[in-house]
Design an enzyme around this catalytic site. Structure first.
Site, mmCIF file in Angstrom:
data_model
loop_
_atom_site.group_PDB
_atom_site.id
_atom_site.type_symbol
_atom_site.label_atom_id
_atom_site.label_comp_id
_atom_site.label_asym_id
_atom_site.label_seq_id
_atom_site.Cartn_x
_atom_site.Cartn_y
_atom_site.Cartn_z
ATOM 1 N N ARG A 24 0.832 -1.210 0.000
ATOM 2 C CA ARG A 24 0.000 0.000 0.000
ATOM 3 C C ARG A 24 0.863 1.255 0.000
ATOM 4 O O ARG A 24 0.590 2.199 -0.739
ATOM 5 C CB ARG A 24 -0.950 0.006 1.205
ATOM 6 C CG ARG A 24 -2.033 -1.055 1.125
ATOM 7 C CD ARG A 24 -2.870 -1.100 2.373
ATOM 8 N NE ARG A 24 -2.020 -1.365 3.533
ATOM 9 C CZ ARG A 24 -2.372 -1.160 4.796
ATOM 10 N NH1 ARG A 24 -3.561 -0.689 5.091
ATOM 11 N NH2 ARG A 24 -1.546 -1.449 5.774
ATOM 12 N N ASN A 42 -6.007 -2.919 2.173
ATOM 13 C CA ASN A 42 -5.977 -4.371 2.259
ATOM 14 C C ASN A 42 -7.409 -4.886 2.323
ATOM 15 O O ASN A 42 -8.294 -4.195 2.836
ATOM 16 C CB ASN A 42 -5.238 -4.825 3.528
ATOM 17 C CG ASN A 42 -3.742 -4.644 3.425
ATOM 18 O OD1 ASN A 42 -3.171 -4.564 2.344
ATOM 19 N ND2 ASN A 42 -3.079 -4.582 4.568
#
Length: 99
Positions: A24, A42
């Protein structure tokens, strides 16, 4: 407007070893480097998903990065893109990591 210009919005989901490897953070960094906006998070089933918006050519660059590069420790098995559409204006102010 010539082909390849204009703003694009695309949803994505990336599978493989993409959680616990700073995926990320690296996605946010690459998106910001390209001047894109959107988000990344996520999922509960071990993937990373999000949305990216910006100039078409730059969105294509991030799509390629999500398919082939990712974070240094990630192993991407699949990147899926859906809901691709042309947009008149950006719907996000920045590129955020969503918890």
């Amino acid at each position: 407007m010539a082909e390849g210009e204009g703003l694009l919005s695309v949803d994505y989901e990336v599978s493989g070893k993409v959680q616990g490897v700073f995926f990320r953070k690296y996605t946010q960094g690459e998106a910001k480097r390209l001047g894109l906006v959107g988000w990344v998070q996520n999922t509960s089933h071990g993937t990373v998903q999000g949305q990216v918006q910006g100039p078409s050519a730059r969105v294509r660059e991030l799509q390629e990065w999500l398919r082939k590069t990712g974070s240094p420790q990630s192993r991407i098995s699949r990147a899926e893109f859906r809901n691709e559409k042309k947009i008149e204006a950006l719907e996000h102010d920045d590129f955020q990591i969503v918890k």
